[in-house]
Design an enzyme around this catalytic site. Structure first.
Site, PDB file in Angstrom:
ATOM      1  CB  ALA A 110      -0.976   0.103   1.378  1.00  0.00           C
ATOM      2  CE  LYS A 111       5.242   5.264  -0.281  1.00  0.00           C
ATOM      3  NZ  LYS A 111       6.559   4.567   0.020  1.00  0.00           N
TER       4      LYS A 111
END
Ligand code: NAD
Length: 421
Positions: A110-111
């Site tokens: 994720a980011k």
């Protein structure tokens, strides 16, 4: 090069996708599965209202992209910068999936990011942005769902605010909700240095292959934040010769070697490299083109492109930053025989010790620093050997090898789990 081609070269998502496509094709991945893995699971866009110090209301755009949970909870940093875009966050989220798979830790990718300029915001404003951003994405994060960490312009304090906000909603303290926290709040020993240390461990392995000596390996580091400063410090302490360092304000270059402890003291005091008298000053992009053996970009993405890759003199490129090299630059570097340790391997030390932090928080028992460092080394050396070995076996460069290894591992898990409903 047309404007569209230039934009495509500089797009973080397009860069990830270009490498992904090559690797997936070489793996012979089924078309449907390939499409699925190329696409993020979920993209969250929030618009965060924050009362500014002058009493007016500011609205900041924020993102959290969750690429994959095939191998475990999502994992990835949160960055604050005026340049944050959804495209960038989408590309970096996918890279996190591949990175966790390369080092074989049980996380997906994720980011997150908030479009803001931290240099123009007070501590109070940053705290309010962080808390409201956390509240907006609260349903989608947590130790079993998605675990944020620091990235560009975020730090241990930011993580403490996220952890506190999350915990207030859960009605109890949930230290495993983020990593990269202060030590007193469930952080791990060795986490601060982990990304830089991981870069050094992979560089050490490359040196062994080349038969190079550290003392005669001239190093240039671009970026002097968490990753760059720790890498420079650890490499200096272990005997490498650091001849160039730059941050956003400019760089310093000295062929006889920079006194890194003195530079660290200077930057701690002045918050910038500018004005440091331990060498001649040099531009932050120019430094990438100087004569050296090992180049360690540790600032931001797309700094080595089709425009300057042919000017890079280093024989070894260790990617501390995420996505510092564009795909057209990859080809130029490959043709010129540069040995590239790609980002999803070189800077994976950070997420590896984040994984250790998450484990320690969940078991409520904390490891001594030497245990953290030795386990990190074990994982980084094994990942380096796997990637380089995979590349040699399949006759591809290290970056494509790392992607192939990672995609293969994630695809295997998806096949085992099956597609729900
Ligand atoms: P940071 O904010 O602590 O430091 C960034 C540094 O880069 C600063 O010295 C800044 O002045 C410099 N910089 C920014 N833009 C620049 C530019 N255009 N030219 C030259 N210098 C510039 O960030 P960080 O945590 O050290 O992260 C740096 C890179 O490493 C990012 O790409 C990040 O995604 C990646 N990364 C960080 C970690 C981590 O644990 N912090 C882990 C993996 C990857």
């Amino acid at each position: 090069m047309s404007i569209e081609e230039k934009e495509k070269e500089l797009s973080v998502y397009e860069s990830m996708a270009a490498r992904y496509d090559v690797a997936a094709r070489k793996l012979g991945l089924d078309a449907g599965l390939s499409h699925y893995l190329r696409t993020p699971n979920r993209e969250i866009i929030v618009h965060i209202p924050v009362t500014l110090d002058n009493g007016t209301l500011g609205v900041f755009d924020g993102y959290r992209v969750q690429h994959s949970i095939a191998r475990g909870p999502c994992k990835g940093g949160v960055r604050y910068s005026p340049d944050v875009t959804l495209d960038e966050i989408r590309g970096l989220a996918a890279e996190m999936t591949w990175k966790c798979a390369v080092v074989n830790i049980p996380f997906g990718g994720a980011k997150g990011g908030v479009v803001c300029d931290p240099s123009k915001l007070s501590k109070g404003e940053l705290e309010r942005i962080t808390r409201r951003y956390t509240a907006e994405i609260l349903d989608y994060i947590g130790p079993e769902r998605d675990v944020p960490a620091p990235d560009m312009n975020t730090n241990e304090q930011t993580m403490a605010w996220i952890m506190d906000t999350y915990s207030m909603h859960m009605r109890h303290t949930v230290t495993a909700s983020v990593t990269g926290k202060p030590l007193d709040l469930g952080g791990s020993l060795g986490r601060r240095e982990a990304t830089g240390r991981g870069c050094m461990i992979t560089a050490d392995e490359a040196l062994k292959r080349f038969g190079w000596k550290k003392e005669s390996t001239r190093v240039i580091v671009q970026g002097f934040g968490n990753v760059g400063s720790q890498a420079a410090r650890l490499m200096h302490e272990s005997g490498y010769k650091i001849i160039g360092v730059a941050d956003i304000s400019g760089g310093v270059f000295n062929t006889t070697g920079i006194n890194i402890p003195r530079l660290l003291g200077y930057v701690e005091k002045n918050k910038t490299l500018q004005g440091f008298d331990g060498g001649e000053s040099i531009g932050t992009q120019e430094i990438l083109e100087q004569e050296c053996d090992l180049l360690l970009p540790a600032a931001t993405e797309s700094v080595i492109t089709s425009k300057n890759a042919h000017k890079v003199k280093a024989k070894l490129l260790v990617e501390g930053a995420n996505s510092p090299t564009t795909p057209p630059a990859d080809d130029i570097l490959f043709d010129r025989g540069v040995f590239v340790i790609p980002d999803i391997l070189a800077n994976a030390g950070g997420v590896t010790v984040s994984y250790f932090e998450w484990v320690q928080d969940r078991e409520g028992y904390f490891w001594p620093e030497d245990m953290v460092n030795s386990r990190l080394k074990q994982i980084m050396v094994s990942a380096f050997d796997s990637v380089v070995g995979f590349g040699e076996k399949h006759n591809v460069n290290n970056r494509i090898a790392a992607y192939m290894l990672a995609i293969d591992r994630v695809a295997f898990c998806i096949k085992l789990r099956g597609i729900y409903a």
